[in-house]
Design a protein around this motif. Structure first.
Motif, PDB file in Angstrom:
ATOM      1  N   GLU A   1       1.252  -1.620  -0.134  1.00 16.11           N
ATOM      2  CA  GLU A   1       0.407   0.576  -0.315  1.00 16.11           C
ATOM      3  C   GLU A   1       0.102   1.486   0.392  1.00 16.11           C
ATOM      4  O   GLU A   1       0.482   1.604  -0.607  1.00 16.11           O
ATOM      5  N   LYS A   2       2.117   1.116   0.257  1.00 19.86           N
ATOM      6  CA  LYS A   2       1.972   2.326   0.860  1.00 19.86           C
ATOM      7  C   LYS A   2       3.762   2.449  -0.598  1.00 19.86           C
ATOM      8  O   LYS A   2       3.280   3.171  -1.336  1.00 19.86           O
ATOM      9  N   ALA A   3       3.929   1.112  -1.135  1.00 22.23           N
ATOM     10  CA  ALA A   3       4.656   1.993  -2.760  1.00 22.23           C
ATOM     11  C   ALA A   3       2.922   1.771  -3.778  1.00 22.23           C
ATOM     12  O   ALA A   3       3.866   2.893  -3.860  1.00 22.23           O
ATOM     13  N   ARG A   4       2.500   1.659  -3.555  1.00 25.83           N
ATOM     14  CA  ARG A   4       1.534   2.192  -3.956  1.00 25.83           C
ATOM     15  C   ARG A   4       0.878   3.661  -3.732  1.00 25.83           C
ATOM     16  O   ARG A   4       0.633   4.793  -5.125  1.00 25.83           O
ATOM     17  N   LEU A   5       0.452   4.077  -2.464  1.00 22.16           N
ATOM     18  CA  LEU A   5       0.554   5.298  -2.304  1.00 22.16           C
ATOM     19  C   LEU A   5       1.906   6.188  -2.206  1.00 22.16           C
ATOM     20  O   LEU A   5       1.742   8.051  -3.796  1.00 22.16           O
ATOM     21  N   GLU A   6       2.852   5.492  -2.760  1.00 24.06           N
ATOM     22  CA  GLU A   6       4.438   6.258  -3.060  1.00 24.06           C
ATOM     23  C   GLU A   6       4.224   7.005  -4.755  1.00 24.06           C
ATOM     24  O   GLU A   6       4.721   7.827  -5.302  1.00 24.06           O
ATOM     25  N   ARG A   7       3.442   5.465  -5.432  1.00 22.12           N
ATOM     26  CA  ARG A   7       3.850   5.931  -7.005  1.00 22.12           C
ATOM     27  C   ARG A   7       2.029   6.410  -6.950  1.00 22.12           C
ATOM     28  O   ARG A   7       3.514   7.495  -8.098  1.00 22.12           O
ATOM     29  N   GLU A   8       1.263   6.870  -6.294  1.00 24.64           N
ATOM     30  CA  GLU A   8       0.069   7.232  -7.191  1.00 24.64           C
ATOM     31  C   GLU A   8       1.033   9.061  -6.209  1.00 24.64           C
ATOM     32  O   GLU A   8       0.336   9.448  -7.520  1.00 24.64           O
ATOM     33  N   ILE A   9       2.347   9.222  -5.496  1.00 23.37           N
ATOM     34  CA  ILE A   9       2.113  10.714  -4.673  1.00 23.37           C
ATOM     35  C   ILE A   9       3.478  11.125  -6.419  1.00 23.37           C
ATOM     36  O   ILE A   9       3.253  11.876  -6.976  1.00 23.37           O
ATOM     37  N   ARG A  10       3.640  10.675  -6.772  1.00 22.01           N
ATOM     38  CA  ARG A  10       4.964  10.407  -7.877  1.00 22.01           C
ATOM     39  C   ARG A  10       4.325  10.940  -9.248  1.00 22.01           C
ATOM     40  O   ARG A  10       4.676  12.014  -9.518  1.00 22.01           O
TER      41      ARG A  10
ATOM     42  N   LYS B   1       0.723  11.987  -9.098  1.00 17.76           N
ATOM     43  CA  LYS B   1       0.665  13.381  -9.492  1.00 17.76           C
ATOM     44  C   LYS B   1       1.139  14.504  -9.349  1.00 17.76           C
ATOM     45  O   LYS B   1       1.542  15.013  -9.892  1.00 17.76           O
ATOM     46  N   ASN B   2       2.510  14.135  -8.813  1.00 15.55           N
ATOM     47  CA  ASN B   2       3.137  15.279  -8.966  1.00 15.55           C
ATOM     48  C   ASN B   2       3.741  15.848 -10.442  1.00 15.55           C
ATOM     49  O   ASN B   2       4.274  16.685 -10.604  1.00 15.55           O
ATOM     50  N   VAL B   3       4.363  14.381 -11.349  1.00 13.55           N
ATOM     51  CA  VAL B   3       4.382  14.484 -12.808  1.00 13.55           C
ATOM     52  C   VAL B   3       3.284  15.312 -13.452  1.00 13.55           C
ATOM     53  O   VAL B   3       3.620  16.447 -13.516  1.00 13.55           O
ATOM     54  N   ALA B   4       1.562  14.753 -12.617  1.00 14.62           N
ATOM     55  CA  ALA B   4       0.770  15.831 -13.306  1.00 14.62           C
ATOM     56  C   ALA B   4       0.862  16.948 -13.070  1.00 14.62           C
ATOM     57  O   ALA B   4       0.187  17.927 -14.011  1.00 14.62           O
ATOM     58  N   LEU B   5       1.268  17.596 -11.307  1.00 14.94           N
ATOM     59  CA  LEU B   5       1.028  18.812 -11.325  1.00 14.94           C
ATOM     60  C   LEU B   5       2.188  19.661 -11.454  1.00 14.94           C
ATOM     61  O   LEU B   5       1.446  20.813 -12.231  1.00 14.94           O
TER      62      LEU B   5
END
Lengths: 408, 132
Positions: A133-142, A144-148
C-alpha cells in the motif's frame, strides 16, 4: 484457486509436518487462509510458472535446493511474494542470512512453533500488505507530482501568452486611437481642410480607425463574456440565406477595394437554421473578413452550405489565399494565438481573438468549427449549425442557462 | 527656412493610417519626412538618408522596434557621406503601455519615450527641442 481470501504456499518435505502446519494455519483463520503444498524448492519454483501466492512459508532444510535458495530465486526473478523461513533449532545463522536476503520473518521449529506460526504469518502478511500500500501511495504521489508539474508548466505558458496578449492588445488599440486623435487634430489645427478632398481623406482615416477600434473592443468584450461563462445566445428559427446575404452586402466595398471576388450561389431551397442570428453573422463576418485580409488581388472567396444530416447544416467559407500549414491549423482557434504572417496588410492585425470567439460561439450552438487547408491551395473554414431545436435538448456540455429560447 | 536647411525625420511606423497622419503633421511643421513600414531597413535607411531624428514604433511585424533600436544604437558608422555616427541620431520611441517598457527603451538609448496615443503638441515640442 479457492474461495479463501489469501493463498499461501508451504514448502515442506516432511508430509506429516506439512499437514500439521497447514492445519494450524487454516484452523487459526477459518476460511480466510488457504495453504498449497510443495515438497521441494524445485516443486515450488515449478508452481510459480502458473500461480502466484500471497505468502510463502518455506522450510530451510529441503532435499535439493534449500529454502534460502528458493528465496534467492524469488529475488532474482523479481517476485515480491513475502517469505517466512522455518529453521531447525541451532540454525540461527541461516535465519540471520534469510533475513538479510529479504525474508519477512523466521520461525524456529521448537515445541510451540505450531501455535506461533499463525501469528507470525498474520504479521508478515500485514507488513507485506502495508508495504504494498505504501509503495502504491508513493507511486501515486509521484504520478500526481508529475501531473502537477505538467499543469504548472502549462499554466506558466498560458500566463506568458496572456501577458504578451495584453501588451500586444495595448499596442493594437493605442495605434488606431492615435490615428483617430491625430486626424482630428489635423482638422482642428487647420492643417487639413475637411471641405477639400485631402481633408476629407484625413477624416476617413479617423472614421476607419474608429471602426477598427469598435471591432477590437467588441472582440474583447465578447472574450471577457466567454471567459466568465456569461455568453448568452438568443435562439430562433432563421433563414440562413438571409444571414449570408447580409454578410455579402457588408463586405461588398471591402472586396472591391481589394479586388477580390466574394461568391455565393444560393441553392434552390434555402434552409432554415435554429440559431442566434446575430452570432452566426458575427462568425461569418469574422471568417469572410479574415479571408479578405489574406486573399491576394484577383482572388476568390466562396460561401456555400450543405445539409449533412437532418439536424445539422455545414457552412463553408473558402478562399484562394496562401493556406495554413497543417501544424498551425488547430492553433488558429486558440485564444491569444495569432499566426505570424508577413503578407498581412499593415494595420490589419487585430486582437487575435476572432477565431477563438467563433469557436466558442459555434460550440454554444452545439456545432463544430475547423479548417481544411493546404499550403498554396487556400483554406476552407467550415462550421456546422443546427436546423432543429432537438439538437439542444440532447446531452451537452453547454449550461442550460446559456440558452435562451425565443418564441417564433 | 530654405529647402537645404530643412531637418529630416525618419518615421518608422507599421500602421499605414497613423504614419500618414503623422507625416502630414511633420511636413506641415517644416520637416522632411522619410517613412518606413518596418524595422528591418531602419539602419540601412538611416545610413542612406542621414536623418536628424528617428521616430520609432515598438511592435512592428518583421523586426520589432526594440531590435531596431538596439541595432541603431550599436551602429558606429556615419550616416550619410560624412554625418555623425548612426548611434548618435536622437531617437524617440512611441508605443503601447507595457511593464518596464520605458525603462528598457531608455536603457537602450532612446532619448524620449511616448505612450500612444501621443499628444501631438508634446511630441512636436520635444522634436523641436531636440533638433535645436
Amino acid at each position: 484457486m479457492t474461495n479463501a481470501e489469501f493463498e499461501f504456499l508451504l514448502v515442506e518435505d516432511n508430509p506429516d509436518h506439512a499437514q500439521l502446519v497447514r492445519a494450524a494455519i487454516q484452523r487459526a483463520r477459518k476460511g480466510r487462509y488457504h495453504v498449497w503444498l510443495a515438497s521441494s524448492a524445485e516443486a515450488a519454483i515449478k508452481l510459480f510458472e502458473t500461480m502466484r501466492f500471497n505468502l510463502i512459508i518455506s522450510d530451510f532444510r529441503l532435499p535439493g535446493k534449500t529454502g534460502l535458495d528458493l528465496l534467492l530465486w524469488l529475488n532474482e526473478n523479481g517476485i515480491e511474494t513475502p517469505l517466512v523461513m522455518l529453521t531447525g533449532a541451532g540454525d540461527e545463522k541461516v535465519a540471520v542470512q534469510a533475513m538479510q536476503e529479504g525474508a519477512y520473518n523466521y520461525v524456529v521449529k521448537d515445541d510451540v512453533y505450531l501455535q506461533v506460526i499463525p501469528h507470525v504469518i498474520d504479521e508478515a502478511l500485514l507488513q507485506y500488505l502495508s508495504n504494498q500500500e505504501k509503495a502504491r501511495l508513493e507511486r501515486e504521489i509521484r504520478e500526481k507530482n508529475v501531473a502537477l508539474e505538467r499543469a504548472n508548466r502549462e499554466l506558466k505558458k498560458l500566463d506568458q501568452l496572456k501577458s504578451d496578449f495584453i501588451a500586444s492588445v495595448s499596442h493594437e488599440i493605442r495605434t488606431p486611437l492615435n490615428a483617430v486623435k491625430e486626424s482630428i487634430s489635423l482638422v482642428l489645427d487647420g492643417i487639413a481642410d475637411p471641405k477639400q478632398e485631402k481633408g476629407k481623406r484625413i477624416l476617413q482615416i479617423g472614421n476607419r480607425n474608429i471602426e477598427r477600434l469598435t471591432i477590437m473592443i467588441n472582440d474583447l468584450l465578447d472574450f471577457a463574456k466567454i471567459e466568465a461563462g456569461k455568453m448568452r445566445l438568443h435562439f430562433a428559427f432563421c433563414d440562413l440565406q438571409t444571414l449570408i446575404d447580409e454578410v455579402v452586402i457588408a463586405f461588398h466595398a471591402a472586396c472591391e477595394n481589394k479586388k477580390v471576388k466574394l461568391v455565393f450561389a444560393p441553392p434552390e431551397n434555402p434552409p432554415v437554421v435554429y440559431a442566434d442570428a446575430e452570432r452566426i453573422i458575427q462568425v461569418l463576418n469574422n471568417l469572410v473578413g479574415n479571408a479578405i485580409k489574406f486573399t491576394p488581388e484577383n482572388g476568390r472567396i466562396t460561401i456555400s452550405y450543405q445539409e449533412i444530416s437532418g439536424e445539422m447544416i455545414q457552412v463553408t467559407v473558402a478562399d484562394t489565399a496562401a493556406g495554413i500549414p497543417k501544424e498551425d491549423q488547430a492553433r488558429v482557434f486558440e485564444r491569444f494565438e495569432q499566426l505570424e504572417n508577413s503578407n498581412l496588410e499593415r494595420g490589419s492585425r487585430g486582437t487575435g481573438l476572432g477565431l477563438s470567439i467563433c469557436k466558442e460561439l459555434i460550440k454554444l450552438h452545439h456545432g463544430k468549427i475547423w479548417v481544411e487547408s493546404e499550403s498554396g491551395k487556400g483554406s476552407r473554414f467550415i462550421f456546422t449549425v443546427p436546423t432543429t431545436e432537438q439538437v439542444y435538448n440532447g446531452i451537452s456540455d453547454v449550461p442550460p442557462d446559456s440558452i435562451e429560447r425565443v418564441k417564433t | 527656412m530654405s529647402e537645404s536647411k530643412k531637418k529630416k525625420v525618419l518615421l518608422v511606423e507599421d500602421d499605414k493610417d497613423l504614419s500618414d497622419v503623422l507625416k502630414i503633421r511633420l511636413q506641415k511643421t517644416g520637416y522632411d519626412v522619410v517613412v518606413l513600414f518596418d524595422g528591418i531597413e531602419t539602419v540601412k535607411t538611416a545610413k542612406a538618408e542621414n536623418p536628424d531624428l528617428i521616430l520609432l514604433d515598438i511592435f512592428m511585424p518583421e523586426m520589432d522596434g526594440f531590435t531596431a533600436l538596439k541595432s541603431l544604437k550599436a551602429e558606429k558608422s556615419p550616416s550619410g557621406k560624412s554625418g555623425k555616427p548612426i548611434s548618435d541620431i536622437p531617437t524617440i520611441v512611441m508605443t503601447g503601455k507595457a511593464p518596464m517598457m520605458e525603462e528598457m527603451v531608455r536603457f537602450e538609448g532612446a532619448c524620449e519615450f511616448m505612450t500612444k496615443p501621443v499628444d501631438i503638441n508634446v511630441l512636436m515640442g520635444r522634436i523641436e527641442q531636440i533638433l535645436k
